[in-house]
Design a protein around this motif. Structure first.
Motif, PDB file in Angstrom:
ATOM      1  N   LEU A 152     -15.301 -32.333 -30.032  1.00 32.47           N
ATOM      2  CA  LEU A 152     -16.632 -32.825 -29.133  1.00 32.47           C
ATOM      3  C   LEU A 152     -16.202 -33.500 -27.819  1.00 32.47           C
ATOM      4  CD1 LEU A 152     -18.691 -34.433 -32.036  1.00 32.47           C
ATOM      5  CD2 LEU A 152     -19.246 -32.425 -30.968  1.00 32.47           C
ATOM      6  N   GLN A 153     -14.777 -33.653 -27.615  1.00 31.21           N
ATOM      7  CA  GLN A 153     -14.535 -34.574 -26.479  1.00 31.21           C
ATOM      8  C   GLN A 153     -14.935 -34.016 -25.182  1.00 31.21           C
ATOM      9  OE1 GLN A 153     -10.248 -35.578 -27.179  1.00 31.21           O
ATOM     10  NE2 GLN A 153      -9.960 -35.929 -24.940  1.00 31.21           N
ATOM     11  N   GLY A 154     -14.731 -32.533 -25.295  1.00 31.65           N
ATOM     12  CA  GLY A 154     -15.096 -31.465 -24.010  1.00 31.65           C
ATOM     13  C   GLY A 154     -16.370 -31.624 -23.720  1.00 31.65           C
ATOM     14  N   VAL A 155     -17.315 -32.171 -24.662  1.00 29.25           N
ATOM     15  CA  VAL A 155     -18.790 -32.153 -24.330  1.00 29.25           C
ATOM     16  C   VAL A 155     -19.353 -33.533 -24.125  1.00 29.25           C
ATOM     17  CG1 VAL A 155     -19.098 -29.732 -25.250  1.00 29.25           C
ATOM     18  CG2 VAL A 155     -19.524 -31.550 -26.792  1.00 29.25           C
ATOM     19  N   GLY A 156     -18.490 -34.349 -24.083  1.00 33.34           N
ATOM     20  CA  GLY A 156     -18.899 -35.812 -23.807  1.00 33.34           C
ATOM     21  C   GLY A 156     -19.688 -36.576 -24.909  1.00 33.34           C
ATOM     22  N   TYR A 182     -28.521 -27.392 -31.723  1.00 33.14           N
ATOM     23  CA  TYR A 182     -29.963 -27.833 -31.572  1.00 33.14           C
ATOM     24  C   TYR A 182     -30.417 -28.476 -33.013  1.00 33.14           C
ATOM     25  CZ  TYR A 182     -30.056 -25.817 -26.954  1.00 33.14           C
ATOM     26  OH  TYR A 182     -29.786 -25.318 -25.956  1.00 33.14           O
ATOM     27  N   ARG A 183     -29.774 -28.147 -33.998  1.00 31.28           N
ATOM     28  CA  ARG A 183     -30.277 -28.779 -35.305  1.00 31.28           C
ATOM     29  C   ARG A 183     -29.870 -30.390 -35.359  1.00 31.28           C
ATOM     30  NH1 ARG A 183     -27.477 -26.343 -40.692  1.00 31.28           N
ATOM     31  NH2 ARG A 183     -28.353 -28.506 -41.628  1.00 31.28           N
ATOM     32  N   LEU A 184     -28.729 -30.526 -34.494  1.00 37.38           N
ATOM     33  CA  LEU A 184     -28.332 -32.276 -34.172  1.00 37.38           C
ATOM     34  C   LEU A 184     -29.409 -33.054 -33.836  1.00 37.38           C
ATOM     35  CD1 LEU A 184     -24.884 -31.516 -32.235  1.00 37.38           C
ATOM     36  CD2 LEU A 184     -25.332 -31.650 -34.657  1.00 37.38           C
ATOM     37  N   ALA A 185     -30.485 -32.337 -32.945  1.00 36.71           N
ATOM     38  CA  ALA A 185     -31.616 -33.080 -32.404  1.00 36.71           C
ATOM     39  C   ALA A 185     -32.287 -33.718 -33.416  1.00 36.71           C
ATOM     40  CB  ALA A 185     -32.120 -32.545 -31.218  1.00 36.71           C
ATOM     41  N   ALA A 186     -32.598 -32.727 -34.564  1.00 39.06           N
ATOM     42  CA  ALA A 186     -33.541 -32.965 -35.647  1.00 39.06           C
ATOM     43  C   ALA A 186     -32.827 -34.009 -36.585  1.00 39.06           C
ATOM     44  CB  ALA A 186     -34.022 -31.636 -36.135  1.00 39.06           C
ATOM     45  N   ASP A 187     -31.488 -33.579 -36.920  1.00 42.76           N
ATOM     46  CA  ASP A 187     -30.905 -34.062 -38.159  1.00 42.76           C
ATOM     47  C   ASP A 187     -30.177 -35.402 -37.803  1.00 42.76           C
ATOM     48  OD1 ASP A 187     -31.816 -31.849 -39.265  1.00 42.76           O
ATOM     49  OD2 ASP A 187     -29.612 -30.789 -39.477  1.00 42.76           O
ATOM     50  N   ARG A 198     -26.727 -30.120 -23.802  1.00 37.49           N
ATOM     51  CA  ARG A 198     -25.190 -30.261 -23.333  1.00 37.49           C
ATOM     52  C   ARG A 198     -24.201 -29.741 -24.367  1.00 37.49           C
ATOM     53  NH1 ARG A 198     -25.020 -35.610 -22.385  1.00 37.49           N
ATOM     54  NH2 ARG A 198     -23.199 -36.103 -23.749  1.00 37.49           N
ATOM     55  N   ILE A 199     -24.187 -29.879 -25.609  1.00 34.33           N
ATOM     56  CA  ILE A 199     -23.230 -29.325 -26.486  1.00 34.33           C
ATOM     57  C   ILE A 199     -23.531 -27.657 -26.407  1.00 34.33           C
ATOM     58  CG2 ILE A 199     -22.540 -29.378 -28.888  1.00 34.33           C
ATOM     59  CD1 ILE A 199     -23.393 -32.298 -28.963  1.00 34.33           C
ATOM     60  N   ALA A 200     -24.892 -27.395 -26.526  1.00 29.10           N
ATOM     61  CA  ALA A 200     -25.078 -25.825 -26.656  1.00 29.10           C
ATOM     62  C   ALA A 200     -24.472 -25.067 -25.585  1.00 29.10           C
ATOM     63  CB  ALA A 200     -26.789 -25.753 -26.726  1.00 29.10           C
ATOM     64  N   GLN A 201     -24.665 -25.875 -24.328  1.00 25.93           N
ATOM     65  CA  GLN A 201     -24.236 -25.212 -23.163  1.00 25.93           C
ATOM     66  C   GLN A 201     -22.550 -24.816 -23.160  1.00 25.93           C
ATOM     67  OE1 GLN A 201     -26.051 -27.648 -19.974  1.00 25.93           O
ATOM     68  NE2 GLN A 201     -27.098 -26.042 -19.116  1.00 25.93           N
ATOM     69  N   SER A 202     -22.079 -25.972 -23.785  1.00 22.85           N
ATOM     70  CA  SER A 202     -20.719 -25.819 -23.819  1.00 22.85           C
ATOM     71  C   SER A 202     -20.248 -24.957 -24.768  1.00 22.85           C
ATOM     72  CB  SER A 202     -20.062 -27.248 -23.886  1.00 22.85           C
ATOM     73  OG  SER A 202     -20.315 -27.789 -24.998  1.00 22.85           O
ATOM     74  N   VAL A 203     -20.868 -24.578 -25.741  1.00 20.52           N
ATOM     75  CA  VAL A 203     -20.427 -23.535 -26.787  1.00 20.52           C
ATOM     76  C   VAL A 203     -21.120 -22.028 -26.517  1.00 20.52           C
ATOM     77  CG1 VAL A 203     -20.026 -25.285 -28.620  1.00 20.52           C
ATOM     78  CG2 VAL A 203     -22.400 -24.146 -28.473  1.00 20.52           C
ATOM     79  N   GLY A 204     -21.607 -22.055 -25.216  1.00 21.20           N
ATOM     80  CA  GLY A 204     -22.196 -20.870 -24.779  1.00 21.20           C
ATOM     81  C   GLY A 204     -23.558 -20.205 -25.175  1.00 21.20           C
ATOM     82  N   HIS A 207     -28.944 -20.329 -21.302  1.00 19.38           N
ATOM     83  CA  HIS A 207     -30.157 -21.523 -20.692  1.00 19.38           C
ATOM     84  C   HIS A 207     -31.583 -20.751 -21.278  1.00 19.38           C
ATOM     85  CE1 HIS A 207     -31.710 -24.127 -17.962  1.00 19.38           C
ATOM     86  NE2 HIS A 207     -32.463 -23.173 -17.331  1.00 19.38           N
ATOM     87  N   ASP A 208     -31.743 -19.381 -21.153  1.00 13.99           N
ATOM     88  CA  ASP A 208     -33.129 -18.827 -21.549  1.00 13.99           C
ATOM     89  C   ASP A 208     -33.044 -18.557 -23.065  1.00 13.99           C
ATOM     90  OD1 ASP A 208     -31.461 -16.918 -21.421  1.00 13.99           O
ATOM     91  OD2 ASP A 208     -32.836 -15.665 -19.842  1.00 13.99           O
ATOM     92  N   SER A 209     -32.253 -18.733 -24.005  1.00 10.91           N
ATOM     93  CA  SER A 209     -32.308 -18.362 -25.207  1.00 10.91           C
ATOM     94  C   SER A 209     -33.701 -18.901 -25.931  1.00 10.91           C
ATOM     95  CB  SER A 209     -31.063 -19.029 -25.960  1.00 10.91           C
ATOM     96  OG  SER A 209     -31.158 -19.466 -27.161  1.00 10.91           O
ATOM     97  N   PRO A 210     -34.093 -18.131 -26.744  1.00 11.32           N
ATOM     98  CA  PRO A 210     -35.376 -18.609 -27.354  1.00 11.32           C
ATOM     99  C   PRO A 210     -35.192 -19.883 -28.369  1.00 11.32           C
ATOM    100  CG  PRO A 210     -35.324 -16.198 -27.516  1.00 11.32           C
ATOM    101  CD  PRO A 210     -34.316 -16.547 -26.925  1.00 11.32           C
ATOM    102  N   GLU A 211     -33.978 -19.774 -28.895  1.00 12.40           N
ATOM    103  CA  GLU A 211     -33.592 -21.052 -29.638  1.00 12.40           C
ATOM    104  C   GLU A 211     -33.684 -22.377 -28.899  1.00 12.40           C
ATOM    105  OE1 GLU A 211     -29.701 -22.652 -32.074  1.00 12.40           O
ATOM    106  OE2 GLU A 211     -29.659 -20.945 -31.222  1.00 12.40           O
TER     107      GLU A 211
END
Length: 735
Positions: A152-156, A182-187, A198-204, A207-211
């Motif tokens: 997680l260090q790389g994503v602050g 995005y599960r993290l935000a709910a859980d 931010r984490i999602a962006q760093s794991v690729g 930006h326009d993913s339906p998820e």
């Protein structure tokens, strides 16, 4: 880029939210010189050897320093380094004394022994099998957390959040963070959409993913419930999501349509707009939609059920009953109080509302006396510990918080519900303006058919911290719930400046601030000076003049959290004045805060896992113990319950020498000090000031500018929250 190696000697400052750290490192140059390093040193422990990459720079105040961009850790190799590393609070159960014993016994092999032969720890004097096992388990957990932290260090992501991610998902942590961020935000509490994004962006994840868009829509709704709304109109939600996500409107509309088809997504429903406007398409998160439907249904069920658990009041001789009551209490009820007593004892659901000094308390006491005279089983509850204590003192009967009454269990389910109702003939809920939709639904579900339910509260106060405006919705004019509003201020109460001014403020008139012995205004136009003066009044002047305990009897209530006269800043100053650091006083630094034994603190989230029946947002207590070895502090709450907090849970606590007015709901204090400054201009509203003043039992001190005070009195709060409970009650009644 430069590389620096050294041993982390101490952490001077760490921001738990973004991981920004200021630390001192020994680079081995000798002479006792330590280098200041700054940057995201997530998870680095005192005593570790660090290899840091970054840039040299200079700070105008602190001189030469090294800004770290990334780092790797190497376990310490010297006995001294190992001793410091183990004694830094890294492993639960090992403090400085035990670290010294272990390293004295095993020398430089200490870490190898803990890693490969932990059973040998039993050789150390004072370490039994139980503690040895605990240390071995803590070491393993620390290793696993470290792995997650490195990832997680790389994503602050901050240390405390990395620990929480690990506690939630354990060995699956890295896989979930990588594949379903995005599960993290709910859980995981403390991770909002922005961190998950931010984490999602760093794991690729695109930006326009339906998820991403669906997660953003649910986040926007969740933010809205935090602001008190049960739903958002569809157009407003779409606009909020487009702004948040920076994607095309069409994509947001498509994803919202998909979420509405998902049984775990959202609910779309047409409801009437506010103030008789046209219909709006409401979008709800599922728990709030279910709770609103359920609460309306349960209230109507109680109103319509033919059985009555207090049938004796259907044909009672009221003149005789009220005469008996007067003999019992020594006071006569006013006509509107009599009406309220009759209503509560004959109607299955009723509301009693009114401002301070209008006799709500005495009316409740009268209702309880009469019900008990008929051998009715009466249960009394309030949303907070303080309010429940006050209710018990007032009626001479036992009262509890709603959470304890329902025996909420980990996860938030209640032991009492529709299938296992409370054993009660009359349930009285005081401070009902604090009841949010979810809690009110749990409570009403647990009331047995035929029992009477009385909501008591002041509808002119701020609404609940959680979503909904339950009391106001129950009082709606075309609703089915009968109500009495007490309006007459009793003569005794008229002599109180606090009561008089509360009613003046509520009527849009400025409070009287001259010639009263219980209501004062200290004029100070400068916001910073007003903040300092607030602290002086609360910590020194009031205690000296009125013999009050600054921790127990005086409460600072600020309109907002931020700013020089906000609760956040004032807490730091008040802590210095009331519970200053001392060499003999244990303390724990966490992020930007220091916790000490004696600190007044408040819980800032609902946590169903803590305490006997959960600890709730707004619960206040005092830190009674702090154990560095076990990494735990203990809080004694207003309900006299001792609740332990591990050090990694301290972001659930904030200092409470000063709290926002919103957080003070349901509590009452001997004296309150209220900074009213132009710095809080956007928050200055009539119901906010009215709520603050009505929290005081004996004494109010306002500190600030007349201009800000005038603004607060004039400004009626902007509109209602988005709720449809009143509509559901009215429609269902008609249907």
């Amino acid at each position: 880029m430069a590389v620096v190696e050294g041993v982390l000697e101490r952490v001077t400052y760490a921001n738990e939210e973004n991981g920004y750290t200021v630390a001192r490192v020994d680079t081995g140059r000798g002479g006792g010189d330590l280098l200041t390093v700054v940057g995201a040193l997530l998870g680095a422990q005192v005593g570790e050897s660090l290899r840091m990459e970054g840039r040299w720079g200079s700070h105008p105040q602190y001189g030469k320093q090294f800004t770290v961009e990334n780092y790797t850790t190497v376990l310490p190799a010297t006995i001294q380094g190992i001793r410091r590393y183990l004694g830094s609070g890294l492993i639960k159960g090992i403090g400085p004394v035990m670290a010294d014993r272990i390293t004295t016994h095993f020398g430089v092999d200490t870490l190898d022994v803990i890693e490969t032969e932990p059973k040998r720890l039993i050789e150390v004097p004072g370490l039994g099998p139980k503690r040895t096992k605990k240390i071995a388990a803590a070491w393993e957990e620390q290793k696993a957390i470290k792995e997650v932290m490195v990832f997680l260090q790389g994503v602050g992501v901050s240390t405390s959040i990395a620990v929480r991610i690990y506690k939630k998902y354990e060995d699956a942590s890295i896989s979930i963070v990588r594949n379903q961020p995005y599960r993290l935000a709910a859980d995981v509490w403390g991770i909002g959409f922005l961190t998950a994004d931010r984490i999602a962006q760093s794991v690729g994840i695109p930006h326009d993913s339906p998820e991403r868009v669906k997660a953003g829509l649910q986040y926007a709704l969740s933010q809205s419930t935090d602001q008190g709304n049960c739903f958002l109109p569809e157009e407003r939600l779409i606009a909020d999501a487009v702004k948040l996500l920076q994607v095309d409107t069409g994509l947001v509309i498509d994803c919202l349509g998909e979420l509405a088809q998902d049984p775990e997504g959202v609910v779309r429903e047409s409801v009437p707009g506010p103030d008789g406007g046209g219909d709006v398409t409401a979008v709800y998160l599922i728990p709030f939609h279910r709770a609103e439907l359920s609460l309306a249904g349960q209230v109507l069920r109680l109103l319509r059920v033919p059985e009555d658990r207090m049938p004796g009041f259907g044909d009672v001789d009221w003149a005789k009953a009220l005469g008996w009551l007067k003999g019992r209490t020594g006071a006569e009820l006013a006509p509107e109080q009599e009406e309220a007593v009759k209503l509560a004892l004959t109607s299955k659901v009723a509301v009693l509302t009114g401002g301070p000094g209008c006799g709500k308390s005495f009316t409740v006491r009268s209702i309880v006396e009469l019900a008990r005279a008929k051998r009715a089983k009466v249960l009394l509850a309030a949303p907070t510990g303080r309010a429940a204590k006050r209710l018990a003192e007032l009626t001479g009967a036992e009262a509890s918080t709603v959470h304890r009454l329902l025996e909420l269990k980990p996860g938030g389910d209640a032991a009492y519900d529709k299938d296992r109702p409370l054993d009660a003939d009359l349930v009285v809920v005081d401070e009902a303006s604090m009841l949010d939709l979810l809690l009110a639904n749990k409570l009403v579900k647990a009331v047995p058919p035929g029992a009477h339910l009385l909501f008591v509260g002041d509808v002119d106060q701020l609404p609940s911290v959680g979503a909904g405006e339950v009391l106001r919705d129950l009082l709606s004019e075309d609703g089915p719930v009968p109500a009495v509003r007490l309006t007459r201020v009793f003569r005794q109460a008229q002599q109180s400046g606090v009561v008089t001014n509360a009613h003046r403020i509520n009527a849009g008139q400025p409070p009287l601030t001259q010639g009263l012995n219980d209501f004062f205004l200290f004029v100070e136009d400068d916001t910073e000076e007003a903040g300092r003066l607030t602290v002086d009044v609360a910590a020194r002047r009031l205690p000296a003049k009125f013999g009050l305990d600054p921790r127990r009897d005086v409460q600072v209530l600020a309109p907002m959290h931020r700013g020089p006269a906000g609760a956040g800043h004032l807490n730091g100053l008040l802590q210095q004045a009331i519970t200053p650091g001392r060499p003999d006083l244990p303390e724990k630094r966490f992020g930007g805060r220091v916790f000490r034994v004696g600190d007044k603190v408040t819980q800032i989230r609902n946590n169903y896992e803590k305490g006997a029946n959960g600890v709730f947002n707004g619960t206040v207590g005092v830190v009674t113990a702090l154990d560095a070895d076990e990494q735990r502090l203990t809080v004694r709450t207003d309900e006299d319950e001792e609740v332990p907090y591990d050090f990694d849970e301290l972001d659930e606590l904030a200092h409470a020498y000063a709290v926002t007015i919103h957080r003070s709901q349901g509590s009452e204090y001997p004296a309150v000090v209220i900074p009213v400054t132009t710095g809080a201009w956007m928050m200055l509203q009539r119901n906010l000031l009215y709520t603050a003043v009505t929290r005081a039992r004996k004494l109010v001190v306002l500190v600030g500018s007349r201009k800000a005070l005038g603004q607060a009195v004039r400004t009626v709060s902007a509109g209602r929250r988005w709720t449809a409970l009143d509509h559901r009650l009215a429609v269902r009644r008609g249907g």
